[in-house]
Design a protein around this motif. Structure first.
Motif, mmCIF file in Angstrom:
data_model
loop_
_atom_site.group_PDB
_atom_site.id
_atom_site.type_symbol
_atom_site.label_atom_id
_atom_site.label_comp_id
_atom_site.label_asym_id
_atom_site.label_seq_id
_atom_site.Cartn_x
_atom_site.Cartn_y
_atom_site.Cartn_z
ATOM 1 N N TYR A 203 -78.299 33.579 -24.423
ATOM 2 C CA TYR A 203 -78.597 34.786 -25.207
ATOM 3 C C TYR A 203 -78.731 36.148 -24.483
ATOM 4 C CZ TYR A 203 -79.550 31.679 -28.955
ATOM 5 O OH TYR A 203 -79.589 31.150 -30.001
ATOM 6 N N SER A 204 -79.535 36.183 -23.456
ATOM 7 C CA SER A 204 -79.752 37.640 -22.142
ATOM 8 C C SER A 204 -78.176 37.878 -22.031
ATOM 9 C CB SER A 204 -80.052 36.986 -20.938
ATOM 10 O OG SER A 204 -79.278 36.517 -20.433
ATOM 11 N N HIS A 205 -77.345 37.067 -22.736
ATOM 12 C CA HIS A 205 -75.693 37.832 -21.826
ATOM 13 C C HIS A 205 -74.977 38.362 -23.697
ATOM 14 C CE1 HIS A 205 -75.130 37.438 -17.429
ATOM 15 N NE2 HIS A 205 -76.218 36.013 -18.471
ATOM 16 N N GLY A 206 -75.806 37.799 -24.539
ATOM 17 C CA GLY A 206 -75.221 38.177 -25.156
ATOM 18 C C GLY A 206 -74.058 36.757 -25.759
ATOM 19 N N VAL A 207 -74.074 36.144 -25.346
ATOM 20 C CA VAL A 207 -73.500 34.898 -26.270
ATOM 21 C C VAL A 207 -74.284 34.152 -27.514
ATOM 22 C CG1 VAL A 207 -71.784 32.954 -25.066
ATOM 23 C CG2 VAL A 207 -72.735 34.847 -23.740
ATOM 24 N N PRO A 208 -73.404 33.719 -28.368
ATOM 25 C CA PRO A 208 -74.012 32.818 -29.658
ATOM 26 C C PRO A 208 -74.043 31.372 -29.065
ATOM 27 C CG PRO A 208 -71.938 34.090 -30.328
ATOM 28 C CD PRO A 208 -72.079 34.838 -28.645
ATOM 29 N N ASP B 155 -69.718 40.689 -36.071
ATOM 30 C CA ASP B 155 -70.384 41.328 -35.962
ATOM 31 C C ASP B 155 -71.210 42.057 -34.985
ATOM 32 O OD1 ASP B 155 -72.919 42.539 -36.566
ATOM 33 O OD2 ASP B 155 -73.776 40.633 -36.662
ATOM 34 N N THR B 156 -71.011 43.161 -35.810
ATOM 35 C CA THR B 156 -70.654 44.604 -34.388
ATOM 36 C C THR B 156 -72.740 44.169 -34.042
ATOM 37 O OG1 THR B 156 -71.246 46.407 -35.670
ATOM 38 C CG2 THR B 156 -69.444 45.862 -35.423
ATOM 39 N N SER B 157 -73.069 43.744 -34.121
ATOM 40 C CA SER B 157 -74.878 43.753 -33.571
ATOM 41 C C SER B 157 -74.963 42.675 -32.879
ATOM 42 C CB SER B 157 -75.618 44.167 -34.729
ATOM 43 O OG SER B 157 -75.880 43.655 -36.215
ATOM 44 N N LEU B 158 -74.760 41.868 -32.599
ATOM 45 C CA LEU B 158 -74.488 40.207 -32.828
ATOM 46 C C LEU B 158 -75.316 40.625 -31.124
ATOM 47 C CD1 LEU B 158 -74.970 37.962 -32.765
ATOM 48 C CD2 LEU B 158 -72.251 37.288 -31.922
ATOM 49 N N HIS B 159 -74.366 40.835 -29.788
ATOM 50 C CA HIS B 159 -74.139 40.840 -28.626
ATOM 51 C C HIS B 159 -75.256 41.890 -28.349
ATOM 52 C CE1 HIS B 159 -70.763 38.869 -28.794
ATOM 53 N NE2 HIS B 159 -69.783 40.328 -29.580
ATOM 54 N N ASP B 160 -75.482 42.985 -29.090
ATOM 55 C CA ASP B 160 -77.128 43.297 -29.138
ATOM 56 C C ASP B 160 -77.862 42.774 -29.185
ATOM 57 O OD1 ASP B 160 -75.389 45.341 -27.174
ATOM 58 O OD2 ASP B 160 -75.120 46.627 -28.853
ATOM 59 N N MET C 257 -72.041 42.374 -18.651
ATOM 60 C CA MET C 257 -71.160 43.484 -19.860
ATOM 61 C C MET C 257 -71.136 43.869 -20.709
ATOM 62 S SD MET C 257 -67.613 42.146 -17.571
ATOM 63 C CE MET C 257 -67.747 40.771 -18.056
ATOM 64 N N LYS C 258 -71.170 44.680 -21.615
ATOM 65 C CA LYS C 258 -71.127 44.988 -22.458
ATOM 66 C C LYS C 258 -69.699 44.245 -23.337
ATOM 67 C CE LYS C 258 -74.374 47.861 -23.060
ATOM 68 N NZ LYS C 258 -75.409 47.551 -23.618
ATOM 69 N N ARG C 259 -70.033 43.182 -23.728
ATOM 70 C CA ARG C 259 -69.323 42.282 -23.913
ATOM 71 C C ARG C 259 -68.415 43.439 -25.706
ATOM 72 N NH1 ARG C 259 -68.736 36.889 -23.792
ATOM 73 N NH2 ARG C 259 -70.500 36.444 -22.276
ATOM 74 N N ALA C 260 -67.036 42.623 -25.841
ATOM 75 C CA ALA C 260 -66.223 43.799 -26.809
ATOM 76 C C ALA C 260 -67.114 43.184 -28.158
ATOM 77 C CB ALA C 260 -64.718 42.903 -26.569
ATOM 78 N N SER C 261 -67.043 44.271 -28.843
ATOM 79 C CA SER C 261 -68.095 44.122 -30.035
ATOM 80 C C SER C 261 -67.287 43.056 -31.550
ATOM 81 C CB SER C 261 -68.528 45.163 -30.333
ATOM 82 O OG SER C 261 -67.267 45.924 -30.971
ATOM 83 N N LYS C 262 -66.305 43.044 -30.651
ATOM 84 C CA LYS C 262 -65.641 42.212 -31.706
ATOM 85 C C LYS C 262 -64.807 40.722 -31.725
ATOM 86 C CE LYS C 262 -62.254 42.810 -35.956
ATOM 87 N NZ LYS C 262 -62.570 43.685 -37.132
ATOM 88 N N TYR C 263 -64.709 40.198 -31.815
ATOM 89 C CA TYR C 263 -64.129 39.056 -30.639
ATOM 90 C C TYR C 263 -62.500 39.336 -32.081
ATOM 91 C CZ TYR C 263 -61.868 33.929 -31.583
ATOM 92 O OH TYR C 263 -60.369 33.437 -31.128
ATOM 93 N N GLU C 264 -61.514 39.210 -30.949
ATOM 94 C CA GLU C 264 -60.025 39.465 -31.945
ATOM 95 C C GLU C 264 -59.321 38.280 -32.184
ATOM 96 O OE1 GLU C 264 -59.362 42.622 -31.829
ATOM 97 O OE2 GLU C 264 -60.907 43.344 -30.801
ATOM 98 N N SER C 265 -58.685 37.504 -31.817
ATOM 99 C CA SER C 265 -57.889 36.421 -32.072
ATOM 100 C C SER C 265 -57.887 34.961 -30.918
ATOM 101 C CB SER C 265 -56.512 37.065 -32.668
ATOM 102 O OG SER C 265 -56.432 37.950 -31.709
ATOM 103 N N GLY C 266 -56.915 34.152 -31.622
ATOM 104 C CA GLY C 266 -56.009 33.653 -30.021
ATOM 105 C C GLY C 266 -58.137 32.578 -30.757
ATOM 106 N N PRO C 267 -57.086 31.539 -29.523
ATOM 107 C CA PRO C 267 -58.959 30.456 -29.113
ATOM 108 C C PRO C 267 -60.036 30.842 -28.831
ATOM 109 C CG PRO C 267 -56.421 29.787 -28.433
ATOM 110 C CD PRO C 267 -56.012 30.951 -28.517
ATOM 111 N N VAL C 268 -61.179 30.625 -29.623
ATOM 112 C CA VAL C 268 -62.161 31.046 -29.019
ATOM 113 C C VAL C 268 -62.588 29.948 -27.704
ATOM 114 C CG1 VAL C 268 -63.314 29.504 -30.641
ATOM 115 C CG2 VAL C 268 -64.340 31.170 -30.011
ATOM 116 N N VAL D 14 -67.874 31.818 -35.318
ATOM 117 C CA VAL D 14 -66.896 32.401 -34.482
ATOM 118 C C VAL D 14 -66.908 33.367 -35.915
ATOM 119 C CG1 VAL D 14 -64.675 32.461 -35.224
ATOM 120 C CG2 VAL D 14 -65.480 30.702 -34.195
ATOM 121 N N LYS D 15 -67.079 33.335 -36.955
ATOM 122 C CA LYS D 15 -68.144 34.509 -37.970
ATOM 123 C C LYS D 15 -68.267 35.689 -37.506
ATOM 124 C CE LYS D 15 -66.397 31.717 -41.852
ATOM 125 N NZ LYS D 15 -67.051 31.662 -43.211
#
Length: 405
Positions: A318-323, A365-370, A217-228, A360-361
């Motif tokens: 990484y193929s799923h945009g996950v660090p 980054d809006t470009s991270l997942h791509d 999926m196109k992940r949200a470009s920004k981690y919002e809040s709450g438990p990671v 988490v920081k």
């Protein structure tokens, strides 16, 4: 070009990454126009031939005192007998000789040879067929193939392993081109005297294939809040370092988190983990669909204590945009996306938390997942196949011997 690939197991029998990589290589070579046959061992039935996606597969019934891929404990004496037979398995050697004579391959590419025997090198050499060997683990150096003992990786071979490896080391002189799935695993073999006559050594990374159980999926470009949402994916076993992860997470109070663990393991070991590290934020999911699992987490953690030869799950994430936050062990540092810099020092486990904070920081980054998805594309099947064809061409320059015994 006709390639014969030898690996302990092949689809539908599979216990790990070696089988996945072998199948991807075989089918990728077929798509590249090569003729491919595979030789593997099986613990049931009789010798048989199957065909799968253009690959001819010889399934050879294992001939030894037990089948090692069936969960059962054996005495040290029985294990010693098994390894002695496996070293120069006369019956398997005869089967392999007949197959090479029948198929007449241009190249023999071996990898994990447990249950098949290193005798295939002698057979191929006597048939004047160039040999490429792929080191996917530490089978040639250690009876367990892991070089992991006493809850930590072995810095060097112990006396028993050195004795075990002696005949394999000598036989490896027949290998014309030696390949490692990482620089770490290849150098480990070379430093211990393997492949002394190889005309070339080369690192060819394992590849990944897009997971078909979930469309990224196109992940949200920004981690919002709450438990990671943290995750660990793969076999649950002591060398995977889960205890290190639990101890650091439970001792820290600076992060809000949940942890999902996807994968099977020994029931007794799983029970110990659940009892020793009971926490409502931790969930053991058992067997999962990798794609769906990766889509449900924010950060993957690979806390391996042993020297992973490669670490495919990192590239899959990484193929799923996950660090990925991972230990600096084995070949893992060679796979980690350099821009993220999320390696922690296993000798200083508290650095795991530091890297989780960095991750988490990075989620901001809006470009991270791509960027991570693009990095994963460098580990494609096509790139791996092209690299193997190149080393096969090198092996084919081996002079033809005369009067071979």
């Amino acid at each position: 070009m006709k390639i014969l690939i030898a690996n302990t197991l092949y689809h539908p029998d599979s216990v790990g990454g070696a089988e996945i990589s072998t199948r991807l290589l075989a089918e990728g070579l077929v798509k590249a126009g090569m003729e491919v046959c595979v030789v593997c061992a099986t613990g049931a039935g009789v010798d048989r031939i199957s065909r799968l996606n253009g690959v001819k597969v010889y399934h050879l019934r294992s001939v030894n005192v037990y089948w090692p891929h069936k969960p059962k404990k054996h005495s040290s004496v029985v294990k010693l007998i098994w390894h002695a037979i496996d070293l120069h398995n006369v019956i398997m050697s005869r089967k392999l000789k007949n197959i090479i004579a029948r198929e007449r391959p241009d190249i023999v590419n071996t990898s994990n040879l447990s249950c098949l025997s290193i005798d295939i090198w002698r057979v191929a050499r006597n048939a004047n067929v160039p040999i490429v060997h792929t080191a996917r683990d530490y089978y040639l150096m250690c009876p367990t193939s892991t070089m992991f003992s006493g809850a930590k990786p072995c810095e060097r071979q112990c006396g028993m392993c050195s004795l075990y490896a002696g005949p394999k080391r000598a036989a490896s002189a027949s290998v014309d081109v030696a390949v490692g799935v990482s620089r770490f695993v290849l150098q480990k073999h070379v430093d211990n005297g393997f492949f002394p006559s190889a005309m070339r050594t080369e690192v060819i990374s394992n590849c990944y294939v897009p997971l078909d159980d979930a469309v990224p999926m196109k992940r949200a470009s920004k981690y919002e809040s709450g438990p990671v949402r943290l995750g660990v994916l793969g076999r649950v076993s002591p060398e995977k370092g889960l205890e290190v992860l639990f101890e650091q997470l439970l001792a820290d109070h600076s992060l809000e988190w949940t942890l999902a663990i996807g994968g099977k393991g020994d029931a007794e070991y799983l029970g110990e983990l659940k009892e020793n590290y009971a926490d409502p934020r931790v969930e053991f999911l058992g067997q999962v669909k990798p794609g769906e699992f990766l889509e449900a987490i924010d950060i993957l953690i690979v806390p391996s204590k042993w020297n992973e030869p490669f670490g495919r799950v990192t590239v899959e994430a990484y193929s799923h945009g996950v660090p990925v936050v991972a230990a600096n062990t084995g070949g893992i540092p060679e796979v980690i996306e350099p821009g993220s810099n999320l390696l922690f020092d296993m000798e200083q486990p508290h650095t795991l938390i530091d890297k989780l904070r960095d991750a988490v920081k990075l989620l901001q980054d809006t470009s991270l997942h791509d960027r991570l998805r693009q990095y994963a594309e460098g580990f494609s099947v096509a790139a791996m196949v092209d690299a193997y064809i190149d080393v096969y061409q090198t092996a084919l320059t081996k002079p033809v011997l005369k009067n071979v015994a």
